[in-house]
Design a protein around this motif. Structure first.
Motif, PDB file in Angstrom:
ATOM      1  N   ALA A 287      70.744  30.339  79.744  1.00  0.00           N
ATOM      2  CA  ALA A 287      69.811  29.459  80.445  1.00  0.00           C
ATOM      3  C   ALA A 287      70.562  28.505  81.363  1.00  0.00           C
ATOM      4  N   CYS A 288      71.628  27.908  80.851  1.00  0.00           N
ATOM      5  CA  CYS A 288      72.428  26.984  81.664  1.00  0.00           C
ATOM      6  C   CYS A 288      73.038  27.703  82.863  1.00  0.00           C
ATOM      7  N   LEU A 289      73.570  28.898  82.630  1.00  0.00           N
ATOM      8  CA  LEU A 289      74.229  29.630  83.704  1.00  0.00           C
ATOM      9  C   LEU A 289      73.249  30.064  84.788  1.00  0.00           C
ATOM     10  N   ARG A 290      72.050  30.445  84.408  1.00  0.00           N
ATOM     11  CA  ARG A 290      71.059  30.828  85.424  1.00  0.00           C
ATOM     12  C   ARG A 290      70.666  29.618  86.264  1.00  0.00           C
ATOM     13  N   VAL A 291      70.526  28.484  85.637  1.00  0.00           N
ATOM     14  CA  VAL A 291      70.223  27.256  86.392  1.00  0.00           C
ATOM     15  C   VAL A 291      71.355  26.946  87.363  1.00  0.00           C
ATOM     16  N   LEU A 292      72.582  27.255  86.961  1.00  0.00           N
ATOM     17  CA  LEU A 292      73.747  26.979  87.798  1.00  0.00           C
ATOM     18  C   LEU A 292      73.966  28.021  88.894  1.00  0.00           C
ATOM     19  N   GLY A 293      73.163  29.061  88.906  1.00  0.00           N
ATOM     20  CA  GLY A 293      73.238  30.031  90.001  1.00  0.00           C
ATOM     21  C   GLY A 293      73.886  31.350  89.666  1.00  0.00           C
ATOM     22  N   TYR A 294      74.258  31.569  88.411  1.00  0.00           N
ATOM     23  CA  TYR A 294      74.837  32.857  88.010  1.00  0.00           C
ATOM     24  C   TYR A 294      73.736  33.879  87.735  1.00  0.00           C
ATOM     25  N   ASP A 295      74.064  35.145  87.942  1.00  0.00           N
ATOM     26  CA  ASP A 295      73.161  36.233  87.557  1.00  0.00           C
ATOM     27  C   ASP A 295      73.450  36.526  86.087  1.00  0.00           C
ATOM     28  N   ALA A 296      72.922  35.658  85.225  1.00  0.00           N
ATOM     29  CA  ALA A 296      73.320  35.622  83.821  1.00  0.00           C
ATOM     30  C   ALA A 296      72.286  36.261  82.898  1.00  0.00           C
ATOM     31  N   TYR A 297      72.792  36.850  81.801  1.00  0.00           N
ATOM     32  CA  TYR A 297      71.955  37.525  80.814  1.00  0.00           C
ATOM     33  C   TYR A 297      72.509  37.271  79.418  1.00  0.00           C
ATOM     34  N   SER A 298      71.629  37.300  78.444  1.00  0.00           N
ATOM     35  CA  SER A 298      72.025  37.161  77.046  1.00  0.00           C
ATOM     36  C   SER A 298      71.931  38.521  76.369  1.00  0.00           C
ATOM     37  N   LEU A 299      72.957  38.884  75.611  1.00  0.00           N
ATOM     38  CA  LEU A 299      72.933  40.142  74.877  1.00  0.00           C
ATOM     39  C   LEU A 299      72.132  39.926  73.592  1.00  0.00           C
ATOM     40  N   THR A 300      71.046  40.658  73.462  1.00  0.00           N
ATOM     41  CA  THR A 300      70.125  40.430  72.350  1.00  0.00           C
ATOM     42  C   THR A 300      70.754  40.764  70.995  1.00  0.00           C
ATOM     43  N   PHE A 301      70.504  39.858  70.034  1.00  0.00           N
ATOM     44  CA  PHE A 301      70.924  39.987  68.636  1.00  0.00           C
ATOM     45  C   PHE A 301      72.430  39.879  68.417  1.00  0.00           C
ATOM     46  N   GLY A 302      73.194  39.702  69.495  1.00  0.00           N
ATOM     47  CA  GLY A 302      74.608  39.401  69.372  1.00  0.00           C
ATOM     48  C   GLY A 302      75.372  40.367  68.490  1.00  0.00           C
ATOM     49  N   MET A 303      76.311  39.805  67.728  1.00  0.00           N
ATOM     50  CA  MET A 303      77.150  40.610  66.832  1.00  0.00           C
ATOM     51  C   MET A 303      76.309  41.359  65.803  1.00  0.00           C
ATOM     52  N   ASN A 304      75.185  40.757  65.408  1.00  0.00           N
ATOM     53  CA  ASN A 304      74.304  41.406  64.437  1.00  0.00           C
ATOM     54  C   ASN A 304      73.743  42.724  64.955  1.00  0.00           C
ATOM     55  N   GLY A 305      73.597  42.832  66.251  1.00  0.00           N
ATOM     56  CA  GLY A 305      73.104  44.066  66.835  1.00  0.00           C
ATOM     57  C   GLY A 305      74.199  45.015  67.265  1.00  0.00           C
ATOM     58  N   LEU A 306      75.426  44.501  67.349  1.00  0.00           N
ATOM     59  CA  LEU A 306      76.556  45.322  67.776  1.00  0.00           C
ATOM     60  C   LEU A 306      77.267  45.985  66.600  1.00  0.00           C
ATOM     61  N   TYR A 307      77.545  45.160  65.564  1.00  0.00           N
ATOM     62  CA  TYR A 307      78.367  45.680  64.464  1.00  0.00           C
ATOM     63  C   TYR A 307      78.032  44.861  63.216  1.00  0.00           C
ATOM     64  N   HIS A 308      76.806  45.018  62.731  1.00  0.00           N
ATOM     65  CA  HIS A 308      76.295  44.196  61.635  1.00  0.00           C
ATOM     66  C   HIS A 308      77.065  44.399  60.337  1.00  0.00           C
ATOM     67  N   SER A 309      77.571  45.597  60.098  1.00  0.00           N
ATOM     68  CA  SER A 309      78.246  45.882  58.829  1.00  0.00           C
ATOM     69  C   SER A 309      79.711  45.459  58.824  1.00  0.00           C
ATOM     70  N   ASN A 310      80.171  44.848  59.909  1.00  0.00           N
ATOM     71  CA  ASN A 310      81.570  44.440  60.023  1.00  0.00           C
ATOM     72  C   ASN A 310      81.974  43.583  58.822  1.00  0.00           C
ATOM     73  N   SER A 311      83.073  43.928  58.178  1.00  0.00           N
ATOM     74  CA  SER A 311      83.483  43.265  56.943  1.00  0.00           C
ATOM     75  C   SER A 311      84.013  41.843  57.164  1.00  0.00           C
ATOM     76  N   ALA A 312      84.204  41.441  58.421  1.00  0.00           N
ATOM     77  CA  ALA A 312      84.755  40.112  58.707  1.00  0.00           C
ATOM     78  C   ALA A 312      83.720  39.004  58.660  1.00  0.00           C
ATOM     79  N   TRP A 313      82.465  39.347  58.496  1.00  0.00           N
ATOM     80  CA  TRP A 313      81.405  38.333  58.496  1.00  0.00           C
ATOM     81  C   TRP A 313      81.619  37.285  57.401  1.00  0.00           C
ATOM     82  N   THR A 314      81.432  36.014  57.792  1.00  0.00           N
ATOM     83  CA  THR A 314      81.405  34.926  56.808  1.00  0.00           C
ATOM     84  C   THR A 314      80.170  34.057  56.957  1.00  0.00           C
ATOM     85  N   SER A 315      79.542  34.076  58.120  1.00  0.00           N
ATOM     86  CA  SER A 315      78.316  33.296  58.345  1.00  0.00           C
ATOM     87  C   SER A 315      77.548  33.903  59.506  1.00  0.00           C
TER      88      SER A 315
END
Length: 332
Positions: A287-315
């Protein structure tokens, strides 16, 4: 004929007169670029990116669903706006919440009176995007419900339950390489006739609200990471420990005041994709980057959507610890 000759001679001297007058007059006013005005205004008014993430009073942009014993006080504290569909709101919602369209959140903020606004959506991501825009607009105490309605009750947790994924696991798009040194690039270009940073900010926020939340899916980025300028919003430890999308930069902190924002690609059409652990912090940054003029996007669900079973998770892993739905009351 002589009279006509004198008129012609006089007309020939007219341009010379005006050119001489311009040469002797004041220099043309040099306008400050709109981005510079916007940047300075945001820094000077506690609206830098880090101050949107955590405001001047120390309030983070999200608040977790309360314990059952604290529910009454929680409901009394906030002016709750639910930006889900009217159908889903009618099926079940938080007591006292008001159903509004995302496009009207700035107007709705004025109806809150002295209460801080709490924005509620399905997963917390769109609500976080709206929270950032409202904070930039002057509603500095606005917050989003962390995990959205998914964290309120298991009956409304479907949006998170069905979107955890390991789409990046064991693919060439996932890397454990060391950090890439950020580039130093130019400022974005913002088109504005105004020389007021405050006015530019207001119009940019209003535009971002009308355009809506800008996202990309984890599957799209994993399939074509080179098609995006990827900003990883992890700690340095997690960048290596969790792994990261191939060729992702890690620009954290990311602020205007320290010029770290210059590590992002300002080229029009260069899709700047930020990802975090849950898609909620990246929504604020986007949101901040789009206001600042970048063609910005958020990757939905973040790490949870990329590699949810990753053993490094702590929070911040969905379905574990504080992210388990609270089973709080729903009304219809």
């Amino acid at each position: 004929m002589r009279k006509l000759h004198l008129i012609v001679i006089g007309l020939l001297f007219v341009p010379t007169f005006f050119l001489t007058s311009c040469d002797q007059g004041d220099e043309p006013e040099v306008l400050t670029p709109a981005f510079t005005l916007l940047k300075d205004h945001m820094i000077n008014n506690n609206l830098d990116i880090d101050k949107i993430i955590t405001n001047a009073d120390g309030e983070k942009f999200v608040v977790a669903a309360p314990a059952e014993a604290d529910l009454a006080a929680f409901l009394d504290k906030f002016y709750i706006i639910d930006i889900r569909s009217a159908t889903d709101f009618a099926t079940s919602h938080i007591e006292g919440a008001k159903n509004v369209a995302f496009s009207t959140i700035l107007n709705e903020g004025t109806n809150a009176g002295s209460k801080p606004v709490l924005i509620v959506c399905y997963t917390g991501q769109t609500a976080c995007y709206g929270t950032a825009l409202m904070r930039l607009y002057g509603f500095s105490h606005t917050r989003a419900l962390k995990w959205g309605m998914s964290g309120w009750n298991s009956a409304t947790a479907g949006s998170w339950n069905k979107n955890v994924n390991d789409v990046a696991k064991d693919t060439p798009s996932w890397s454990y390489e060391k950090e890439i040194t950020p580039l130093v690039l130019s400022d974005p270009t913002i088109s504005s006739l105004s020389q007021s940073g405050e006015a530019i900010l207001k119009s940019r926020v209003e535009l971002a609200v009308q355009e809506g939340f800008k996202t990309v899916t984890n599957a799209d980025v994993v399939a074509n990471p080179s098609g995006y300028f990827i900003n990883n919003y992890f700690s340095g430890t997690d960048y290596i420990g969790f792994g990261h999308l191939t060729d992702a930069y890690r620009i954290l902190p990311l602020t205007l005041a320290d010029n770290s924002y210059k590590g992002l690609d300002p080229t029009p059409g260069a899709k700047v994709v930020t990802y975090c652990y849950t898609g909620q912090t990246s929504a604020v940054v986007t949101a901040c980057l789009r206001v600042l003029g970048y063609d910005a996007y958020s990757l939905t669900f973040g790490m949870n959507g990329l590699y949810h079973s990753n053993s490094a998770w702590t929070s911040n892993q969905w379905g574990v610890g504080s992210s388990v739905p609270k089973e709080l009351t729903l009304v219809n």
